[in-house]
Design an enzyme around this catalytic site. Structure first.
Site, PDB file in Angstrom:
ATOM      1  N   CYS A  25      13.372  30.839 -80.267  1.00 17.72           N
ATOM      2  CA  CYS A  25      13.545  29.691 -81.152  1.00 17.72           C
ATOM      3  C   CYS A  25      13.261  30.002 -82.614  1.00 17.72           C
ATOM      4  O   CYS A  25      13.376  29.110 -83.461  1.00 17.72           O
ATOM      5  CB  CYS A  25      12.672  28.534 -80.668  1.00 17.72           C
ATOM      6  SG  CYS A  25      13.126  27.955 -79.024  1.00 17.72           S
ATOM      7  N   HIS A  37       8.212  23.094 -87.482  1.00 14.98           N
ATOM      8  CA  HIS A  37       8.896  23.333 -86.203  1.00 14.98           C
ATOM      9  C   HIS A  37       8.926  22.023 -85.420  1.00 14.98           C
ATOM     10  O   HIS A  37       9.964  21.619 -84.916  1.00 14.98           O
ATOM     11  CB  HIS A  37       8.178  24.434 -85.426  1.00 14.98           C
ATOM     12  CG  HIS A  37       8.856  24.801 -84.149  1.00 14.98           C
ATOM     13  ND1 HIS A  37      10.071  25.453 -84.118  1.00 14.98           N
ATOM     14  CD2 HIS A  37       8.498  24.605 -82.855  1.00 14.98           C
ATOM     15  CE1 HIS A  37      10.435  25.650 -82.848  1.00 14.98           C
ATOM     16  NE2 HIS A  37       9.500  25.142 -82.071  1.00 14.98           N
ATOM     17  N   GLU A  69       0.552  23.664 -84.647  1.00 12.99           N
ATOM     18  CA  GLU A  69       1.167  23.730 -85.962  1.00 12.99           C
ATOM     19  C   GLU A  69       0.308  23.036 -87.015  1.00 12.99           C
ATOM     20  O   GLU A  69       0.176  23.527 -88.140  1.00 12.99           O
ATOM     21  CB  GLU A  69       2.553  23.091 -85.887  1.00 12.99           C
ATOM     22  CG  GLU A  69       3.489  23.557 -86.953  1.00 12.99           C
ATOM     23  CD  GLU A  69       4.922  23.122 -86.687  1.00 12.99           C
ATOM     24  OE1 GLU A  69       5.758  23.417 -87.545  1.00 12.99           O
ATOM     25  OE2 GLU A  69       5.199  22.490 -85.649  1.00 12.99           O
ATOM     26  N   LYS A 125      13.682  17.705 -85.839  1.00 14.46           N
ATOM     27  CA  LYS A 125      13.987  17.674 -84.404  1.00 14.46           C
ATOM     28  C   LYS A 125      13.873  16.258 -83.847  1.00 14.46           C
ATOM     29  O   LYS A 125      14.435  15.958 -82.791  1.00 14.46           O
ATOM     30  CB  LYS A 125      13.064  18.617 -83.634  1.00 14.46           C
ATOM     31  CG  LYS A 125      13.319  20.095 -83.896  1.00 14.46           C
ATOM     32  CD  LYS A 125      12.425  20.970 -83.028  1.00 14.46           C
ATOM     33  CE  LYS A 125      12.656  22.443 -83.286  1.00 14.46           C
ATOM     34  NZ  LYS A 125      12.117  22.896 -84.587  1.00 14.46           N
ATOM     35  N   HIS A 158      16.294  19.876 -80.397  1.00 14.60           N
ATOM     36  CA  HIS A 158      15.892  21.275 -80.520  1.00 14.60           C
ATOM     37  C   HIS A 158      17.018  22.156 -79.996  1.00 14.60           C
ATOM     38  O   HIS A 158      17.220  22.281 -78.790  1.00 14.60           O
ATOM     39  CB  HIS A 158      14.609  21.508 -79.711  1.00 14.60           C
ATOM     40  CG  HIS A 158      13.982  22.844 -79.929  1.00 14.60           C
ATOM     41  ND1 HIS A 158      14.590  23.873 -80.608  1.00 14.60           N
ATOM     42  CD2 HIS A 158      12.763  23.325 -79.541  1.00 14.60           C
ATOM     43  CE1 HIS A 158      13.793  24.923 -80.626  1.00 14.60           C
ATOM     44  NE2 HIS A 158      12.685  24.618 -79.995  1.00 14.60           N
ATOM     45  N   PHE A 205       9.074  30.692 -77.787  1.00 11.89           N
ATOM     46  CA  PHE A 205       8.517  31.254 -76.567  1.00 11.89           C
ATOM     47  C   PHE A 205       8.478  32.775 -76.688  1.00 11.89           C
ATOM     48  O   PHE A 205       9.373  33.395 -77.257  1.00 11.89           O
ATOM     49  CB  PHE A 205       9.356  30.853 -75.361  1.00 11.89           C
ATOM     50  CG  PHE A 205       9.176  29.415 -74.931  1.00 11.89           C
ATOM     51  CD1 PHE A 205       8.171  28.631 -75.443  1.00 11.89           C
ATOM     52  CD2 PHE A 205      10.027  28.859 -73.990  1.00 11.89           C
ATOM     53  CE1 PHE A 205       8.003  27.305 -75.051  1.00 11.89           C
ATOM     54  CE2 PHE A 205       9.872  27.541 -73.571  1.00 11.89           C
ATOM     55  CZ  PHE A 205       8.867  26.760 -74.104  1.00 11.89           C
TER      56      PHE A 205
END
Length: 423
Positions: A170, A310, A321, A342, A347, A406
């Site tokens: 990502c 993010h 975050e 998002k 996403h 990830f």
């Protein structure tokens, strides 16, 4: 950044609810959401049955029947946005040496939709253990190798220089643009067509995220399902899309009178070497990427006017975050507006980093911070200024945009108005 300075001179965006740069900004600036029940296949067997789908017709966007047959949906996105970016940038490819023009495309899952569809065909809906290749689309191999994405964009651009695919989950959309900027900075290319694409809304992708309960099961209310930093958040909403940019060396762009959207002033990435999907709550690795990106940009924390987060909407990401922003920016984090797009476009995995670069550039272009939609009940553990519900007017000269993927990938990029300095 040392070496030659790199600027964005053209943009193309294809996102749920906003195909084209203007429509994309209209969606963000009004705080509308583009999430809905999945229509691409029957989602009834799955835990999470919603997504942010793009209303994309390849024919209406200039792709002929042969291109449509040859390319996976994600490759189609990349070519359409690359063409938009080149047109937007007024780039005369005839005036650029082909071997000095390159391509860098990010993707997390490659041609997922094409592979999923063709497996169903060659296996007769899963009935055959030994698949029958004679039923496959002639260009099935292109679906198998994500490098075909870079090849398609290079053909569209007439680019004969460096061409690559970056796949770091990502963070791919940030990392591909940074890689392209690095090639210009060190003199390996003069122009790069760079960005990312993903079209992952397929049964296999939905099943994968169902298995780890990463996506939200809030199927009865798709429009309000993506809730970054909200106390009631319970997972992200899968999306799709692409954003591609024209990158050029600053002096050359000025000589040709190009529009200078933003300078890619700094970048850094880190890996937490900790867990495939887990995040340490202190946000140390993302904070280190933020500090390194600021150093690369020769920028102080106090110079950051907006943080494009993010903001996936999972419990652990948003806390991680928040901690990273505090750790990376110190007290300035509490004075800086932060938002997650998002909440509106979902996403899109590898593509989202580039889509978020586009959102950051447009925030500078319009001196406005897009909101975090659906943020009605702030999580006390996410106690920064997350710009709930409504866009905010704000002079925005320098933006920090970050990504988390990830595998432990953490990336940060600093974007600035080119006139910010003459160093």
């Amino acid at each position: 950044m040392t070496g030659r300075r790199v600027v964005i001179t053209g943009m193309g965006v294809l996102a749920p609810g906003g195909i084209g740069v203007k429509n994309f900004w209209d969606l963000l600036s009004t705080g509308r959401t583009a999430t809905r029940g999945i229509t691409f296949f029957d989602p009834s067997p799955f835990r999470s049955r919603i997504a942010a789908e793009a209303d994309f017709d390849p024919w209406l966007h200039g792709l002929g029947p042969q291109e449509t047959r040859r390319m996976d949906r994600a490759a189609q996105f990349a070519v359409v946005t690359a063409r938009e970016a080149m047109a937007d940038g007024g780039l005369d490819l005839g005036s650029v040496e082909p071997h000095r023009t390159g391509v860098a495309i990010g993707t997390a899952v490659g041609a997922t939709m094409g592979l999923d569809r063709e497996y169903r065909v060659v296996s007769d809906g899963g009935r055959l253990d030994l698949v029958d290749h004679e039923y496959a689309v002639p260009h099935l191999y292109d679906y198998f190798v994500p490098s075909s994405f870079a090849a398609e964009v290079a053909w569209a651009a007439g680019a004969e220089g460096p061409a690559t695919v970056v796949s770091t989950g990502c963070t791919s959309g940030l990392d591909s643009v940074a890689y392209a900027a690095g090639l210009i900075r060190d003199g390996s290319a003069d122009v790069m067509i760079a960005g990312a694409t993903d079209a992952p809304i397929s049964p296999i992708t939905v099943a994968c995220f169902d298995a780890i309960k990463a996506t939200t099961p809030r199927n009865d209310d798709p429009a309000h399902a993506s809730r970054p930093f909200d106390r009631t958040r319970n997972g992200f909403v899968l999306g799709e899309g692409a954003a591609i940019f024209v990158l050029e060396e600053l002096a050359a762009a000025r000589r040709r009178g190009a529009r200078l959207y933003a300078e890619i002033a700094g970048y850094a990435s880190r890996c937490n070497a900790f867990h495939m999907t887990g995040l340490r709550p202190d946000g140390r690795e993302m904070a280190e990427a933020i500090r390194a990106a600021l150093d690369d940009a020769r920028t102080n924390p106090e110079d950051i006017d907006y943080i494009n987060a993010h903001g996936s909407g999972t419990k652990q990401n948003d806390r991680h975050e928040t901690a990273a922003f505090k750790r990376g920016l110190g007290e300035h984090a509490r004075r800086t507006p932060v938002s997650s797009i998002k909440s509106m476009v979902g996403h899109s995995l590898g593509a989202i980093g580039s889509i978020e670069i586009a959102a950051s550039v447009l925030a500078m272009e319009n001196d406005a911070v897009p909101p975090t939609a659906n943020l009605h009940e702030p999580d006390p553990e996410c106690d920064l200024d997350y710009v709930p519900l409504t866009a905010r007017d704000r002079r925005t000269d320098t933006v920090l945009t970050v990504g988390s993927g990830f595998g432990g990938f953490q990336s940060a990029m600093v974007l600035a108005r080119p006139e910010r300095s003459t160093a």
